[in-house]
Design an enzyme around this catalytic site. Structure first.
Site, PDB file in Angstrom:
ATOM      1  N   ASP A  98       0.690  -1.311  -0.221  1.00  0.00           N
ATOM      2  CA  ASP A  98      -0.087   0.126   0.196  1.00  0.00           C
ATOM      3  C   ASP A  98       0.597   1.371   0.006  1.00  0.00           C
ATOM      4  O   ASP A  98       2.010   1.220   0.113  1.00  0.00           O
ATOM      5  CB  ASP A  98      -1.102   0.116   1.108  1.00  0.00           C
ATOM      6  N   TYR A 114       5.887 -10.084   6.761  1.00  0.00           N
ATOM      7  CA  TYR A 114       5.851  -8.566   7.203  1.00  0.00           C
ATOM      8  C   TYR A 114       6.521  -8.424   8.408  1.00  0.00           C
ATOM      9  O   TYR A 114       6.265  -9.237   9.234  1.00  0.00           O
ATOM     10  CB  TYR A 114       4.447  -8.086   6.809  1.00  0.00           C
TER      11      TYR A 114
END
Length: 306
Positions: free
Chosen positions: A62, A131
């Site tokens: 994002d 992540y």
């Protein structure tokens, strides 16, 4: 006419200056920058339907999210690829690597370009993604140099409570409370591990160098509270929304029962939007052995159910 070759590109980027990975009109994106560089290096017009170069990525990040290790692939005809060699006495792949490293902006780093093995698909062949979300709370000394990839929180977070929440995410679940599906897709994902750990205040220079106490400066990440999550794939906003849910628990604003209810009922209701992007970094993409790449890609394309 020569055949085509699929190239694997391993790269990293500072997401702070990008509107995410995916190419968008009039927006600066990672995909857009790399594709522009590829078209320039290989002397291909972006509007040439026969030669247009398009990247496929392991996981779209994002706006504002970073990657220390991202993977993508691009299909290039061999006669186009040789255009980048010029006067260099190297293979076309090495020449392309060098030219990309020179032409791309400083917030993108190409680590490697290689010929992909048969069956490789950067997105669908991936086994798992890792992540890490980094937070500097009152348990850490705030280092302003890290503000680009660390979120600062004024209060002290309850690490044990956040780990209790994170443990609920492990396994195959519908993360509809924390994510939005792509058109025709689902929010069902398998989380392999998820946990919060505070980075020890380890010295940058250790005692083994026998240089005295004044040389024992802390490492840049000392004291940070980090969330590590590994899953086969992630739905849109999933990691940042899970982090936000854990942080609400860690601040004492929400209970573990509330988090459990969110996991049990996969519906968005406004209380767990995504946390700020700058603390999140894509750290690793794992792939199977070469002989299993095509089978993995075929299996993962199937729509998942619980």
């Amino acid at each position: 006419m020569m055949g085509s070759v699929r190239l694997r590109i391993d790269l990293a980027y500072d997401g702070g200056g990008f509107y995410g990975w995916a190419k968008q009109p009039a927006m600066r994106t990672v995909q857009g920058e790399i594709e522009t560089a590829l078209h320039r290096i290989l002397r291909v017009r972006d509007d040439d339907a026969d030669e247009t170069l398009r990247l496929t990525v392991a996981g779209r990040t994002d706006t504002g999210v970073h990657a220390s290790h991202q993977v993508c692939h691009v299909d290039v005809s061999e006669d186009v690829l040789v255009r980048c060699v010029g006067h260099m006495d190297v293979t076309p792949v090495v020449a392309l690597t060098r030219r990309l490293q020179r032409i791309l902006p400083a917030d993108i780093a190409v680590h490697d370009v290689s010929v992909a093995p048969d069956g490789f698909d950067a997105r669908f062949s991936a086994l798992e993604r890792t992540y890490v979300y980094r937070i500097a709370d009152r348990g850490a000394v705030v280092d302003p140099r890290t503000r680009g990839f660390v979120l600062h929180i004024d209060d002290t977070l309850d690490e044990a409570a956040m780990n209790a929440a994170a443990a609920m995410t492990i396994g195959l679940h519908d993360f509809g409370s924390f994510a939005t599906p792509n058109p025709g897709g689902t929010t069902i994902r398998e989380v392999k591990t998820a946990y919060w750990r505070r980075v020890p205040s380890r010295p940058l220079i250790g005692d083994d160098m026998a240089m005295g106490e004044r040389y024992r400066t802390p490492a840049a990440e000392s004291g940070l509270l980090c969330f590590t999550i590994v899953a086969d794939a992630f739905a849109r906003n999933m990691v940042r929304s899970l982090v936000n849910g854990c942080v609400q628990v860690g601040l004492g604003k929400r209970s573990l029962n509330w988090f459990a209810g969110k996991m049990a009922t996969p519906l968005r209701e406004g209380s767990t939007g995504p946390i700020a992007p700058q603390g999140l970094t894509l750290e690793h993409i794992a792939y199977p052995q070469d002989g299993q790449l095509a089978a993995r890609a075929e299996a993962i394309r199937a729509k998942r159910t619980l």
